[in-house]
Design a protein around this motif. Sequence first.
Motif, short mmCIF file in Angstrom:
data_model
loop_
_atom_site.label_atom_id
_atom_site.label_comp_id
_atom_site.label_asym_id
_atom_site.label_seq_id
_atom_site.Cartn_x
_atom_site.Cartn_y
_atom_site.Cartn_z
N VAL A 137 0.83 -1.20 0.00
CA VAL A 137 0.00 0.00 0.00
C VAL A 137 0.87 1.25 0.00
O VAL A 137 0.61 2.22 -0.73
N LYS A 138 1.90 1.26 0.83
CA LYS A 138 2.82 2.40 0.85
C LYS A 138 3.50 2.59 -0.51
O LYS A 138 3.66 3.72 -0.98
N TYR A 139 3.86 1.50 -1.13
CA TYR A 139 4.51 1.58 -2.44
C TYR A 139 3.55 2.14 -3.48
O TYR A 139 3.92 3.03 -4.27
N GLU A 140 2.32 1.61 -3.51
CA GLU A 140 1.34 2.09 -4.50
C GLU A 140 1.03 3.56 -4.27
O GLU A 140 0.89 4.33 -5.23
N SER A 141 0.90 3.96 -3.01
CA SER A 141 0.61 5.36 -2.71
C SER A 141 1.74 6.28 -3.17
O SER A 141 1.50 7.32 -3.79
N ALA A 142 2.98 5.87 -2.89
CA ALA A 142 4.12 6.68 -3.33
C ALA A 142 4.22 6.71 -4.84
O ALA A 142 4.58 7.73 -5.44
N LEU A 143 3.89 5.60 -5.49
CA LEU A 143 3.96 5.53 -6.95
C LEU A 143 2.90 6.44 -7.57
O LEU A 143 3.18 7.18 -8.55
N ASP A 144 1.67 6.44 -7.04
CA ASP A 144 0.62 7.32 -7.54
C ASP A 144 1.02 8.78 -7.36
O ASP A 144 0.79 9.62 -8.26
N GLU A 145 1.56 9.12 -6.21
CA GLU A 145 1.96 10.51 -5.97
C GLU A 145 3.06 10.94 -6.93
O GLU A 145 3.04 12.06 -7.44
N ALA B 15 2.97 14.18 -14.00
CA ALA B 15 1.97 14.70 -14.94
C ALA B 15 1.82 16.20 -14.80
O ALA B 15 1.68 16.93 -15.79
N ALA B 16 1.86 16.67 -13.54
CA ALA B 16 1.77 18.11 -13.34
C ALA B 16 2.97 18.85 -13.90
O ALA B 16 2.85 19.95 -14.44
N ALA B 17 4.13 18.24 -13.80
CA ALA B 17 5.32 18.90 -14.34
C ALA B 17 5.29 18.92 -15.85
O ALA B 17 5.81 19.86 -16.48
#
Length: 502
Positions: free
Chosen positions: A486-494, A500-502
């Motif tokens: 879960v921590k990995y997926e959360s960090a990956l999404d962020e 994408a914003a950059a």
Amino acid sequence: MMALTTAGTTTGGSDLWSEARLAEDMALQMSLLKSDSALSNTFKEAVMSGSVTSEQFWSTRIHLLRAHALEKSQIRGPYNVLAAVRSTTVDGVARISLSREQIADIFSQHPLVKIVYDENVPRVSEDQFWSRFFLSRLFKKLKGDKLLQTDPTDTLFDRYLNRDDEDNSRKRRRIDYVPLTIDLAGNEQNITKGRGNAPDMTMRPSRVENTPIIRTLNSLSHKLVDLVAPADPNRDEDQDEHYIQEQRLADLGGDMEEERIILNIQDQRNFFSNEQDDGGKGQNKFAGMDATVALEGMIRDLGTNHFDISDILPNEEDEDMEDMDGTATARKTSFHLATKQVTEAVRDRTSQMISVGAAGTASSLFATTGGLPREVFESVQSVHATTNEFLHHFWLAFLSGDEKRAKDINSMVSSLRKSKDRIEAVAITAEEQKEVERVKRKRDLHEEYKKTGIKPKKKDMEVGGGRKVVDEMLAPTLVAIEKALVKYESALDEAEKLAAAA
């Protein structure tokens, strides 16, 4: 250990046990794996499968390598080899078995024996030389035994009785510097010889004939000490102050002056203003509680009934601590969950210890494995150790914040996902083994029913183990895997959103 200390001191020894050197010593690593089967299984599952590199595996076990290196480096010290030689009687004849190592030790500790050997062998055969030596008076003298008039004589060895073994001893270790505080030779002028007190009774031989024996034993002890490598060959003159400090009587000295910082406080009542103005909320909430009654109740609840430590704590609902965002409620819920897990673990461990102590070996094995067959239980242990290895390296890489370790993180995530499959495979195997054991138990009970006519009870049909036991044993491991993913997926999404914003 003393030899290693000497080698380390003379060859730059601070890096003898350094992390870099231990991590590169493959022979030491293989030796450690051979001596620890559990670690070897973890190495095979984690490293040989390609999930973790060998460098990563050993980077977290430097302390094990260092301890194993120290254990291997310990060698046996010198001993009185003549006193260790024992004779055996075969067909009425005394026989002595000597190894080449023992002969070398005899020559090292007693150079006089080596001189006798060199002067008489091979004129006298080697077997005859040693058989005559251990029956000679020279052997008794070197061993430290008292010579008697009835001892057999030997023309070969009796010629060397009056020769002092000390004159032919190995070269003494040369000490370049001796601190003046313990230098007896340097202070010889202060030692009275012709006058003063006589030596203590323990330092005076009771008989004149005992004097050679005492000298022989002292000489042998001196040789054994000389064979030990010095602990600190590079002692310098700075040690003088060290010896002086050791001999100083600290009790006779005055008290040390305490260096304090003086604080000038004008009004000390301000320190107690918070407790006076809180409306009585800061008072001790347990002032009216009887400690004996509370402790007896806690022990009784832990041993029998379900116990929640929050039951004896003050009720926080009466206190105005509820935040608008529910932070206090979440904190209280987490506290209750943690308390429940701890108390359940204590209660389960207590029941296991009671059952093991009361029922013996079979119950002990059942309590340890949970009814699982030995091979299935070993698989559970192996997958648990391997998964912990992956989790350890995942969090090391994930929390490092180093972008260069992104590849290691992806590799560990892949290994953690495979670990879930391995746990599922072990659970399936456990269930299959349980079914096989159930069929076998049913067949055995049926055969017993035919012989005795006694119908088996329902509880006799029960079989332990299975998927349920595996799930209970590895439940915390699965929770740890899920949290890491879960921590990995959360960090990956962020990270993807920022990209994408950059």
